[in-house]
Design a protein around this motif. Structure first.
Motif, PDB file in Angstrom:
ATOM      1  N   TYR A 175      -9.923  -1.269  -0.818  1.00  0.00           N
ATOM      2  CA  TYR A 175      -9.072  -0.451  -1.705  1.00  0.00           C
ATOM      3  C   TYR A 175      -9.389  -0.796  -3.158  1.00  0.00           C
ATOM      4  O   TYR A 175      -9.568  -1.967  -3.499  1.00  0.00           O
ATOM      5  N   LEU A 205       0.831  -1.206   0.000  1.00  0.00           N
ATOM      6  CA  LEU A 205       0.000   0.000   0.000  1.00  0.00           C
ATOM      7  C   LEU A 205       0.863   1.254   0.000  1.00  0.00           C
ATOM      8  O   LEU A 205       0.631   2.207  -0.746  1.00  0.00           O
ATOM      9  N   SER A 243      -8.945   4.918  -2.048  1.00  0.00           N
ATOM     10  CA  SER A 243      -8.785   4.297  -0.721  1.00  0.00           C
ATOM     11  C   SER A 243     -10.077   4.487   0.047  1.00  0.00           C
ATOM     12  O   SER A 243     -10.674   5.555  -0.003  1.00  0.00           O
ATOM     13  N   LEU A 271      -5.832  -6.256   0.111  1.00  0.00           N
ATOM     14  CA  LEU A 271      -6.150  -4.818   0.148  1.00  0.00           C
ATOM     15  C   LEU A 271      -7.502  -4.568  -0.516  1.00  0.00           C
ATOM     16  O   LEU A 271      -8.318  -3.790  -0.026  1.00  0.00           O
ATOM     17  N   GLU A 289      -3.558   1.261   6.704  1.00  0.00           N
ATOM     18  CA  GLU A 289      -3.825   2.565   6.097  1.00  0.00           C
ATOM     19  C   GLU A 289      -3.085   3.655   6.887  1.00  0.00           C
ATOM     20  O   GLU A 289      -2.408   4.511   6.327  1.00  0.00           O
TER      21      GLU A 289
END
Ligand code: BTN
Length: 326
Positions: free
Chosen positions: A44, A6, A59, A39, A67
């Motif tokens: 996401y 991420l 997001s 994710l 996060e």
């Protein structure tokens, strides 16, 4: 792994090839693919295009540890994060963790609290999804008296974060409420565990109204949210990350002298009560005074009509504006 993937996707802003992710993280293609899928499951939106790689398109507004870790630019605030769908109170959680050796900076954050607490034994409404309900752990080497300043430092962190992220005129109502356009945005509850003159630990609890579009009747005319003030939904994780950065900055300065002397100018620049008339309310008396600013230890300095000054300590009395809350 999720966190690292991420973070790289966020940093790049464009496509990152699977090959590059594997090389940078020292893992197999399958591991990258699994992290990307995990994710996606957390909400996401990640696009995968053959020969180009992965791109983060959106997001979700979540406060999950991965996060937050991908946004936090801090040394110790939020090194360890505990995320809860629901918890009794994040302050209670920090106290439990502190008793079991939790590290300084440990952050507990919840979508909702079933027994959120405010100051003076009041309850704190903590509905799911709309706010930031978080607490973190400090282990400062200071006296309980000096610790009174921590609440002011926490308020500075919130005010700076709201101004930086959204450009809103966030101000501080002494000692630690954050107000925007005269309404309360944030409450702070600092709780100490002490042993004689020493501090075992401090739990700093912060409640920020973020995406609330309405409030219960009893607080409707004095509460506000970031959404109500700026007219659009706000990313809660960005506010937390910005808070962490500003809190660390201010707390470091505070700990140099263990008081507010080097933070006074910045604190007073945000102080809604500066040079304003306030009511000092004790059990059964009310005095009208002019607030001049704060002392080194964070007391509110007030002046009566004859020019006599007095220092007011937080917690001993309550202070409100002459014509309303601020
Ligand atoms: C106030 O009365 O203004 C202080 C409110 C503090 C609320 C926060 S929300 C996160 C943390 N957990 C709690 O139970 N209270 C604090």
């Amino acid at each position: 792994m999720k966190e690292k993937v991420l973070s790289i996707l966020k940093e790049s802003g464009g496509y990152v090839s699977g090959q590059e992710l594997c090389e940078r993280l020292g893992v197999s293609r399958t591991a990258v693919w699994k992290a990307v899928n995990a994710l996606k499951e957390s909400g996401y939106e990640i696009e995968s295009v053959r020969n180009r790689g992965y791109k983060l398109k959106d997001s979700p507004d979540v406060l999950l540890a991965e996060e937050l870790h991908s946004l936090l630019k801090t040394e110790w605030f939020g090194r360890d994060i505990l995320y809860f769908e629901t918890v009794d109170s994040t302050n209670n959680e920090i106290k439990r963790q502190a008793e079991h050796g939790g590290r300084e900076g440990l952050l507990a954050i919840a979508e909702s609290q079933s027994a959120g607490r405010g100051r003076h034994g009041r309850m704190w409404q903590s509905p799911a999804g709309s706010g930031i309900w978080m607490s973190f752990l400090l282990r400062p080497d200071i006296t309980p008296e000096q610790a009174a300043g921590i609440t002011l430092v926490a308020a500075m962190g919130v005010a700076a974060a709201v101004r930086e992220e959204l450009g809103l005129p966030a101000q501080i109502k002494w000692p630690n409420d954050i107000v925007v356009n005269g309404r309360k945005l944030t409450g702070i509850l600092v709780e100490l565990s002490t042993d004689m003159e020493c501090i075992n630990y401090v739990a700093v609890g912060i409640g920020i109204n973020v995406n609330n579009d309405s409030f219960p009747e009893e607080i409707r005319d004095k509460a506000t949210s970031l959404f109500a003030e700026c007219g659009h939904k706000v990313s809660r994780s960005r506010i937390v990350a910005s808070f962490g950065k500003h809190f660390e900055r201010c707390y470091k300065i505070f700990m140099e002298d263990k008081d507010m002397r080097r933070l006074r100018v910045e604190y007073e620049a945000a102080l809604v009560n500066k040079n304003a008339e306030v009511m000092i309310i004790d059990a059964d008396t009310e005095k009208r005074r002019r607030a001049l600013g704060i002392s080194d230890s964070g007391e509110l300095i007030v002046e009566d009509a004859d020019g006599n000054t007095e220092n007011i300590r937080a917690g001993e009395v309550s202070v409100r504006g002459v014509y309303g809350y601020t």
